[in-house]
Design an enzyme around this catalytic site. Structure first.
Site, PDB file in Angstrom:
ATOM      1  N   ASP A  29      10.274  -4.179  -9.407  1.00 24.74           N
ATOM      2  CA  ASP A  29       9.652  -4.424  -8.098  1.00 24.74           C
ATOM      3  C   ASP A  29       8.138  -4.252  -8.254  1.00 24.74           C
ATOM      4  O   ASP A  29       7.668  -3.279  -8.833  1.00 24.74           O
ATOM      5  CB  ASP A  29      10.205  -3.428  -7.059  1.00 24.74           C
ATOM      6  CG  ASP A  29       9.840  -3.837  -5.637  1.00 24.74           C
ATOM      7  OD1 ASP A  29      10.763  -4.075  -4.843  1.00 24.74           O
ATOM      8  OD2 ASP A  29       8.631  -3.915  -5.325  1.00 24.74           O
ATOM      9  N   ILE A  30       7.383  -5.215  -7.749  1.00 23.42           N
ATOM     10  CA  ILE A  30       5.929  -5.230  -7.937  1.00 23.42           C
ATOM     11  C   ILE A  30       5.230  -4.191  -7.053  1.00 23.42           C
ATOM     12  O   ILE A  30       4.077  -3.829  -7.319  1.00 23.42           O
ATOM     13  CB  ILE A  30       5.375  -6.661  -7.659  1.00 23.42           C
ATOM     14  CG1 ILE A  30       4.074  -6.889  -8.408  1.00 23.42           C
ATOM     15  CG2 ILE A  30       5.241  -6.937  -6.171  1.00 23.42           C
ATOM     16  CD1 ILE A  30       4.207  -6.938  -9.894  1.00 23.42           C
ATOM     17  N   HIS A  93      18.993  -9.149  -2.952  1.00 27.46           N
ATOM     18  CA  HIS A  93      18.524  -8.310  -4.055  1.00 27.46           C
ATOM     19  C   HIS A  93      18.955  -6.878  -3.823  1.00 27.46           C
ATOM     20  O   HIS A  93      18.906  -6.381  -2.703  1.00 27.46           O
ATOM     21  CB  HIS A  93      17.010  -8.410  -4.255  1.00 27.46           C
ATOM     22  CG  HIS A  93      16.213  -8.229  -3.005  1.00 27.46           C
ATOM     23  ND1 HIS A  93      16.108  -9.219  -2.048  1.00 27.46           N
ATOM     24  CD2 HIS A  93      15.484  -7.174  -2.542  1.00 27.46           C
ATOM     25  CE1 HIS A  93      15.340  -8.778  -1.061  1.00 27.46           C
ATOM     26  NE2 HIS A  93      14.969  -7.547  -1.332  1.00 27.46           N
ATOM     27  N   HIS A  95      18.032  -3.094  -4.619  1.00 24.83           N
ATOM     28  CA  HIS A  95      16.972  -2.192  -5.087  1.00 24.83           C
ATOM     29  C   HIS A  95      17.633  -1.053  -5.870  1.00 24.83           C
ATOM     30  O   HIS A  95      18.515  -0.372  -5.340  1.00 24.83           O
ATOM     31  CB  HIS A  95      16.239  -1.552  -3.903  1.00 24.83           C
ATOM     32  CG  HIS A  95      15.415  -2.484  -3.069  1.00 24.83           C
ATOM     33  ND1 HIS A  95      14.065  -2.641  -3.243  1.00 24.83           N
ATOM     34  CD2 HIS A  95      15.750  -3.297  -2.040  1.00 24.83           C
ATOM     35  CE1 HIS A  95      13.588  -3.504  -2.343  1.00 24.83           C
ATOM     36  NE2 HIS A  95      14.597  -3.921  -1.599  1.00 24.83           N
TER      37      HIS A  95
HETATM   38  P1  AMP Z   1      13.126  -6.370   1.079  1.00 25.55           P
HETATM   39  O1  AMP Z   1      13.302  -7.872   1.254  1.00 25.55           O
HETATM   40  O2  AMP Z   1      12.674  -5.684   2.335  1.00 25.55           O
HETATM   41  O3  AMP Z   1      14.347  -5.735   0.473  1.00 25.55           O
HETATM   42  O4  AMP Z   1      11.931  -6.156   0.044  1.00 25.55           O
HETATM   43  C1  AMP Z   1      11.570  -7.097  -0.923  1.00 25.55           C
HETATM   44  C2  AMP Z   1      11.043  -6.400  -2.151  1.00 25.55           C
HETATM   45  O5  AMP Z   1      10.602  -7.407  -3.061  1.00 25.55           O
HETATM   46  C3  AMP Z   1       9.837  -5.475  -1.902  1.00 25.55           C
HETATM   47  O6  AMP Z   1      10.125  -4.168  -2.406  1.00 25.55           O
HETATM   48  C4  AMP Z   1       8.693  -6.138  -2.677  1.00 25.55           C
HETATM   49  O7  AMP Z   1       7.816  -5.221  -3.264  1.00 25.55           O
HETATM   50  C5  AMP Z   1       9.442  -6.952  -3.715  1.00 25.55           C
HETATM   51  N1  AMP Z   1       8.719  -8.122  -4.185  1.00 25.55           N
HETATM   52  C6  AMP Z   1       8.142  -9.090  -3.421  1.00 25.55           C
HETATM   53  N2  AMP Z   1       7.551 -10.023  -4.207  1.00 25.55           N
HETATM   54  C7  AMP Z   1       7.756  -9.612  -5.491  1.00 25.55           C
HETATM   55  C8  AMP Z   1       7.379 -10.154  -6.765  1.00 25.55           C
HETATM   56  N3  AMP Z   1       6.673 -11.280  -6.877  1.00 25.55           N
HETATM   57  N4  AMP Z   1       7.751  -9.469  -7.881  1.00 25.55           N
HETATM   58  C9  AMP Z   1       8.465  -8.322  -7.772  1.00 25.55           C
HETATM   59  N5  AMP Z   1       8.839  -7.773  -6.607  1.00 25.55           N
HETATM   60  C10 AMP Z   1       8.495  -8.409  -5.480  1.00 25.55           C
END
Ligand code: AMP
Length: 130
Positions: A29-30, A93, A95
Site C-alpha cells: 500500500d502506497i 482488495h 488490506h
Molecule cells: P480503500 O479502498 O478504502 O480500502 O483504500 C484503498 C487503499 O489503496 C488505500 O490504503 C490507498 O493507500 C491504497 N492505494 C491507492 N492507490 C494506490 C497505489 N497506486 N499503489 C498502492 N496503494 C494504493
C-alpha cells in the site's frame, strides 16, 4: 475505465510488488498504516468483495493467508490484521496490516516511507514467501 489496481496489475502503473499467482496480485500500500501494509487484489476487476463468486473469494483468502504469513515473518509486529474496506478504490482488495497497536488498524495514522524503504520491506517479505 480500468481501476488503478488493474493498471498496476497490467504494469501500466508502478508498484512495490510482493507476489502474484494466476488469479491474484499483491503489492505494498502506497500510503501504509504501518510498514509492510500490503494489498491483495483479484486480477478480475470486481468492486465489492461480497460480489466475488465463492471460488474467487476462497482463492483470494488463501492467497492473502500466504502473503500474511510472509509479512508476519518479515515484519516485527504483534500480528497481521486483515480488513476489507474499498471506499477509495472500487476494486476488491484485502488490506494486510502489521499491527503494533490498535491505531494501526484505524486508517487514521499513516507511515511515511521513502522508495528505498518501500523496496527494502518488499524484498524482505518476498524472501519469506515459499
Ligand atoms: P480503500 O479502498 O478504502 O480500502 O483504500 C484503498 C487503499 O489503496 C488505500 O490504503 C490507498 O493507500 C491504497 N492505494 C491507492 N492507490 C494506490 C497505489 N497506486 N499503489 C498502492 N496503494 C494504493
Amino acid at each position: 475505465m480500468p481501476s488503478i489496481f488493474t493498471k498496476i496489475i497490467n504494469g501500466d502503473i508502478p508498484c512495490y510488488k510482493i507476489a502474484e499467482d494466476a488469479d491474484n496480485f499483491a503489492f505494498l500500500d502506497i500510503n501504509p498504516n504501518a510498514k509492510g501494509h500490503t494489498l491483495c487484489v483479484p486480477k478480475k476487476e470486481v468492486d465489492k468483495i461480497m460480489d466475488l463468486d465463492e471460488e474467487a473469494y476462497m482463492k483470494l483468502m488463501s492467497f492473502s493467508r500466504r502473503i500474511g504469513k510472509a509479512i508476519e515473518a518479515a515484519v516485527a509486529c504483534k500480528r497481521v490484521g486483515m480488513s476489507v474496506i474499498g471506499l477509495e478504490v472500487p476494486h476488491v482488495h484485502v488490506h494486510l496490516i502489521p499491527l503494533h497497536s490498535m491505531k494501526d488498524a484505524t486508517f487514521q495514522h499513516k507511515e511515511n516511507l521513502n522508495s528505498e524503504e518501500f523496496e527494502t520491506i518488499a524484498e524482505k517479505i518476498r524472501n519469506y514467501l515459499k
